[in-house]
Write an enzyme that holds these catalytic residues in place. Structure first.
Site, PDB file in Angstrom:
ATOM      1  N   LYS A   1      -0.609   4.881   4.568  1.00 11.55           N
ATOM      2  CA  LYS A   1      -1.495   3.939   5.243  1.00 11.55           C
ATOM      3  C   LYS A   1      -0.984   3.650   6.645  1.00 11.55           C
ATOM      4  O   LYS A   1       0.204   3.378   6.843  1.00 11.55           O
ATOM      5  CB  LYS A   1      -1.616   2.635   4.445  1.00 11.55           C
ATOM      6  CG  LYS A   1      -2.671   1.682   5.010  1.00 11.55           C
ATOM      7  CD  LYS A   1      -2.953   0.547   4.043  1.00 11.55           C
ATOM      8  CE  LYS A   1      -3.971  -0.434   4.604  1.00 11.55           C
ATOM      9  NZ  LYS A   1      -5.283   0.213   4.864  1.00 11.55           N
TER      10      LYS A   1
ATOM     11  N   HIS B   1       0.838  -1.198   0.000  1.00 12.22           N
ATOM     12  CA  HIS B   1       0.000   0.000   0.000  1.00 12.22           C
ATOM     13  C   HIS B   1       0.876   1.253   0.000  1.00 12.22           C
ATOM     14  O   HIS B   1       2.092   1.178   0.191  1.00 12.22           O
ATOM     15  CB  HIS B   1      -0.922   0.029   1.222  1.00 12.22           C
ATOM     16  CG  HIS B   1      -2.119  -0.873   1.090  1.00 12.22           C
ATOM     17  ND1 HIS B   1      -2.090  -2.193   1.492  1.00 12.22           N
ATOM     18  CD2 HIS B   1      -3.364  -0.660   0.598  1.00 12.22           C
ATOM     19  CE1 HIS B   1      -3.270  -2.745   1.264  1.00 12.22           C
ATOM     20  NE2 HIS B   1      -4.059  -1.835   0.721  1.00 12.22           N
TER      21      HIS B   1
END
Length: 251
Positions: free
Chosen positions: A147, A143
């Protein structure tokens, strides 16, 4: 026409969903809830649920875990179903969601992508074949660098889907550097990558003797999550109290 309240409307996902609904003939956003009310939308925006007096069929939530309790209070008060997309919830919040779902319809999913939720089913079929044959299971998720939670809720959902087939007898191994020892057959390993602007990439590996099977999902834009959330809202509107998930939408 399904009337939607968008919680977190001025966040990135809130704006993605607003654009999707704008081009959807069967749904409309009638109000938004967001601490930031400066961005102009095609619907009125309120800073809190206590200010909102607009009726709706369903709420889509893409806000913060900090706002989940006030969201649930509003849903119970108005008897409005909610598609709960926020991740990073506490154990206490998860327990409350399960409790309140007996009074109002709640759809909770770690990932709103129709692709990921179809993948959850495919993985169970694959696990029934490969795991008894001695294949090891590893999950790699990637990600963007903003995040916060790791591993992702989706990675955990993928692991849970596989583990469910075997009565949850497998343990999850997050960091092998802490224990210098041979891999246990009853574990599912999870590796985390955080960097750049990666939207979301999940790869499940079934590794056997002289053979490796890789099943992978890549999201190139957050629109895939928005589309899934809108479909979930259409599904949930008018539903009886209960705790639903995206597998119900796919059915």
């Amino acid at each position: 026409m399904i009337k939607i309240i968008m919680h977190g409307c001025n966040g990135h996902m809130g704006q993605v969903i607003s654009e999707i609904v704008k081009n959807d003939e069967s749904s409309t956003i009638v109000a938004g809830i967001d601490l930031n009310t400066e961005r102009k939308n095609d619907y009125p925006v309120f800073q809190s649920f206590s200010e909102c007096d607009i009726d709706a069929d369903v709420i889509i939530d893409f806000a913060s875990a900090k706002a989940t309790d006030s969201l649930l209070d509003f849903c119970l008060q108005k008897s409005i179903p909610v598609v709960l997309c926020t991740t990073g919830l506490s154990n206490q919040q998860i327990e409350r969601i399960e409790k309140e779902s007996k009074k109002v319809a709640i759809l909770k999913s770690a990932n709103m992508s129709l692709g990921i939720n179809t993948l959850l089913k495919l993985l169970q079929d694959a696990a029934k074949v490969f795991v008894p044959a001695g294949y090891d299971v590893e999950i790699i998720e990637k990600h963007h660098n903003q995040k916060i939670d790791a591993p992702s809720g989706t990675a955990l959902a993928l692991a849970d889907s596989i583990n469910e087939v075997f009565d949850n007898e497998y343990v999850y191994k997050y960091d092998r550097t802490l224990e210098r020892e041979k891999r246990d057959k009853k574990e599912i390993g999870m590796s985390v990558v955080r960097g750049g602007t990666i939207v979301g990439e999940h790869e499940v590996i079934f590794a056997g003797t002289d053979e490796v099977i890789e099943i992978k999902h890549t999201a190139y834009s957050k629109a895939v999550f928005g589309k899934g959330a809108v479909e979930a809202a259409k599904f949930l509107a008018g539903k009886a109290p209960g705790l639903y998930n995206m597998s119900d939408v796919i059915k």
